[in-house]
Every structure is written in structure tokens, then in C-alpha cells.
Design a protein around this motif. Structure first.
Motif, short mmCIF file in Angstrom:
data_model
loop_
_atom_site.label_atom_id
_atom_site.label_comp_id
_atom_site.label_asym_id
_atom_site.label_seq_id
_atom_site.Cartn_x
_atom_site.Cartn_y
_atom_site.Cartn_z
N ILE A 268 0.84 -1.20 0.00
CA ILE A 268 0.00 0.00 0.00
C ILE A 268 0.88 1.25 0.00
O ILE A 268 0.59 2.23 -0.68
N TRP A 269 1.98 1.18 0.74
CA TRP A 269 2.89 2.33 0.82
C TRP A 269 4.09 2.18 -0.10
O TRP A 269 4.66 3.17 -0.54
N TYR A 270 4.47 0.96 -0.37
CA TYR A 270 5.63 0.70 -1.23
C TYR A 270 5.24 -0.40 -2.21
O TYR A 270 5.40 -1.59 -1.92
N PRO A 271 4.68 -0.03 -3.37
CA PRO A 271 4.11 -1.01 -4.30
C PRO A 271 5.03 -2.19 -4.68
O PRO A 271 4.52 -3.30 -4.84
N PRO A 272 6.34 -2.00 -4.82
CA PRO A 272 7.16 -3.18 -5.17
C PRO A 272 7.16 -4.31 -4.12
O PRO A 272 7.55 -5.43 -4.41
N ALA A 273 6.67 -4.03 -2.92
CA ALA A 273 6.62 -5.07 -1.88
C ALA A 273 5.71 -6.23 -2.29
O ALA A 273 5.87 -7.35 -1.79
N ARG A 274 4.81 -6.00 -3.23
CA ARG A 274 3.91 -7.08 -3.67
C ARG A 274 4.68 -8.22 -4.32
O ARG A 274 4.22 -9.35 -4.36
N TYR A 275 5.87 -7.90 -4.84
CA TYR A 275 6.67 -8.95 -5.48
C TYR A 275 7.15 -10.00 -4.47
O TYR A 275 7.37 -11.15 -4.83
N VAL A 276 7.29 -9.60 -3.23
CA VAL A 276 7.67 -10.56 -2.19
C VAL A 276 6.57 -11.61 -2.05
O VAL A 276 6.84 -12.82 -1.96
N ALA A 277 5.31 -11.15 -2.05
CA ALA A 277 4.19 -12.09 -1.98
C ALA A 277 4.21 -13.03 -3.19
O ALA A 277 3.96 -14.23 -3.05
N GLY A 278 4.53 -12.48 -4.36
CA GLY A 278 4.63 -13.31 -5.56
C GLY A 278 5.74 -14.34 -5.45
O GLY A 278 5.57 -15.49 -5.89
N LEU A 279 6.86 -13.97 -4.87
CA LEU A 279 7.97 -14.92 -4.69
C LEU A 279 7.58 -16.05 -3.74
O LEU A 279 7.91 -17.21 -3.98
N ILE A 280 6.86 -15.70 -2.68
CA ILE A 280 6.42 -16.74 -1.74
C ILE A 280 5.43 -17.69 -2.45
O ILE A 280 5.52 -18.91 -2.32
N GLY A 281 4.52 -17.12 -3.25
CA GLY A 281 3.59 -17.95 -4.02
C GLY A 281 4.32 -18.86 -4.98
O GLY A 281 3.99 -20.04 -5.12
N ALA A 282 5.33 -18.32 -5.66
CA ALA A 282 6.12 -19.13 -6.58
C ALA A 282 6.86 -20.23 -5.83
O ALA A 282 6.92 -21.38 -6.28
N GLY A 283 7.41 -19.90 -4.66
CA GLY A 283 8.12 -20.89 -3.86
C GLY A 283 7.20 -22.02 -3.40
O GLY A 283 7.57 -23.19 -3.43
N LEU A 284 5.98 -21.67 -3.00
CA LEU A 284 5.02 -22.69 -2.58
C LEU A 284 4.59 -23.57 -3.76
O LEU A 284 4.38 -24.77 -3.61
N THR A 285 4.49 -22.96 -4.95
CA THR A 285 4.15 -23.74 -6.14
C THR A 285 5.26 -24.73 -6.47
O THR A 285 5.00 -25.90 -6.73
N VAL A 286 6.50 -24.27 -6.44
CA VAL A 286 7.64 -25.15 -6.68
C VAL A 286 7.69 -26.26 -5.62
O VAL A 286 7.94 -27.42 -5.94
N ALA A 287 7.42 -25.89 -4.36
CA ALA A 287 7.41 -26.89 -3.29
C ALA A 287 6.38 -27.98 -3.57
O ALA A 287 6.64 -29.17 -3.37
N ALA A 288 5.20 -27.59 -4.04
CA ALA A 288 4.16 -28.57 -4.33
C ALA A 288 4.54 -29.44 -5.53
O ALA A 288 4.33 -30.66 -5.51
N LEU A 289 5.12 -28.84 -6.56
CA LEU A 289 5.47 -29.59 -7.76
C LEU A 289 6.63 -30.55 -7.54
O LEU A 289 6.68 -31.63 -8.13
N THR A 290 7.58 -30.16 -6.71
CA THR A 290 8.77 -30.99 -6.49
C THR A 290 8.68 -31.83 -5.22
O THR A 290 9.56 -32.65 -4.96
N ASN A 291 7.63 -31.61 -4.41
CA ASN A 291 7.45 -32.31 -3.15
C ASN A 291 8.62 -32.07 -2.20
O ASN A 291 9.04 -32.96 -1.46
N THR A 292 9.18 -30.87 -2.28
CA THR A 292 10.22 -30.43 -1.35
C THR A 292 9.84 -29.05 -0.86
O THR A 292 9.00 -28.39 -1.46
N CYS A 293 10.44 -28.59 0.19
CA CYS A 293 10.10 -27.27 0.71
C CYS A 293 11.35 -26.61 1.28
O CYS A 293 11.81 -26.98 2.36
N ALA A 294 11.85 -25.63 0.56
CA ALA A 294 13.05 -24.92 1.01
C ALA A 294 12.80 -24.21 2.34
O ALA A 294 13.65 -24.23 3.24
N MET A 295 11.62 -23.61 2.48
CA MET A 295 11.30 -22.91 3.73
C MET A 295 11.25 -23.91 4.89
O MET A 295 11.75 -23.64 5.98
#
Length: 195
Positions: free
Chosen positions: A137-164
Motif C-alpha cells: 500500500i505504501w511501497y508497491p514493489p513489496a507485492r513482489y515478495v508475496a509473488g515470490l512466496i507464491g512461486a516458492g510454494l508452487t515449486v514446493a508442491a510440484l517438487t514435493n520439497t520445501c526450502a522454507m
């Protein structure tokens, strides 16, 4: 004993296996803290990262049937695939892991209660997404962090591994009383030698 064609078994079959063959090794690949919270009597705690580190020794020393357990079945399936790839013919996974075991009312040894690794991942991932969306809301590029987490969770589901999850497993909170890897490996070796 021939290799199992389907390495996953349900709780009733696992209980029957343990009753019929008490020499079956029960290897719990969760973190020491998760193991401390609740585990099957007689289980050997050998966290998944230690399975990787000692793969050849486990395969050489196991000597017989192994029942692999984690919280939900994902880490145990990973361990089973690694052990099978290294030549262990008779590893079985408890389908649904400790969640299914406890839900079925099977006996467990309980200790200090802690959050499972899967629950911790949901908390951390959700909190990062929430904070980054609010921050956007105050710093629009911060939304990319949410996108990275979403991408990480997608990769975790596809590979059945979880870096986090692997990172969280290393936190002191998840170490519990600790897992003495050498003691666990010695128990596997002794059980294999007795077969």
C-alpha cells in the motif's frame, strides 16, 4: 523379502505389520522437536537431512523392513525414494504420517507439545504474504515478495520439497532435545544385524 510395489500403507496395515513383525524398524524422519512432541513407541528419530547424509550406511545396515514416518507422509516418501534409489528394497511409508496415526487413535509417546513443521511453514509463508501485501500500500514493489512466496510454494508442491521447511527445521525451536544421529544409526545397525 521382495521389494514392495506400493511403498505406502494405511494405519491399520501399519499396526498389523508392527504386531506381526516386531523387528520392523520404525524410522521417524521428522525434526527432533516434532519427534519429541509425539512418536510411535520404539521409533528411531533420524531427520530427513540425516537420511541424506548417511544414506549408504542406512542401506547397508538396515537389513530388513523399514516403516518410514513423518508428520503427513511427504518427507517419509522423499526418504523412501532416496533409500530405494540407493538399493534398499523393503521400505514402507505410513500414509498420512503421524497425523493419520494419531487420528486413528493409535498409541503414541507424548512429550512437550510443539507446532509441526508444516504448520510453521504455513504461518511463516502466510505472514510474509500478508505483510508484503499490506506494505505494498505504501511501497508497491513489496507485492513482489508475496509473488515470490507464491512461486516458492508452487515449486514446493510440484517438487514435493520445501526450502522454507528445510530452513525452519534448522531453527533451535525445531531441534528439541536433539537427535543423536550416531545413536540412531547404531540402533538401525543393531536391528539389521539381529535379522
Amino acid at each position: 523379502m521382495p521389494p514392495t510395489t506400493n511403498p505406502n500403507i494405511q494405519v491399520p496395515a501399519a499396526r498389523a505389520l508392527l504386531a506381526d513383525n516386531p523387528d520392523t524398524l520404525v524410522v521417524d524422519v521428522r525434526t527432533p522437536a516434532e519427534f519429541e512432541t509425539a512418536h510411535i513407541d520404539g521409533a528411531i528419530n533420524l531427520p530427513l537431512d540425516q537420511v541424506d547424509a548417511h544414506l549408504n550406511r542406512i542401506v547397508a545396515d538396515a537389513g530388513g523392513r523399514i516403516l518410514l514416518i513423518c508428520q503427513s507422509g511427504n518427507r517419509a516418501n522423499q526418504a523412501c525414494a532416496k533409500l530405494a534409489g540407493a538399493g534398499l528394497a523393503d521400505a514402507t511409508v505410513l500414509d498420512g504420517g503421524m497425523n493419520a496415526w494419531i487420528s486413528a487413535g493409535a498409541p503414541v509417546n507424548r512429550g512437550r507439545q510443539r507446532w509441526s513443521l508444516e504448520r510453521q511453514v504455513r504461518l511463516v509463508a502466510g505472514a510474509i504474504v500478508l505483510v508484503s501485501v499490506l506494505a505494498s500500500i505504501w511501497y508497491p514493489p513489496a507485492r513482489y515478495v508475496a509473488g515470490l512466496i507464491g512461486a516458492g510454494l508452487t515449486v514446493a508442491a510440484l517438487t514435493n520439497t520445501c526450502a522454507m521447511g528445510m530452513l525452519l527445521a534448522r531453527l533451535p525451536y525445531n531441534q528439541g532435545a536433539g537427535c543423536d544421529v550416531n545413536t540412531s544409526l547404531t540402533r538401525i545397525s543393531r536391528a539389521g544385524a539381529a535379522k
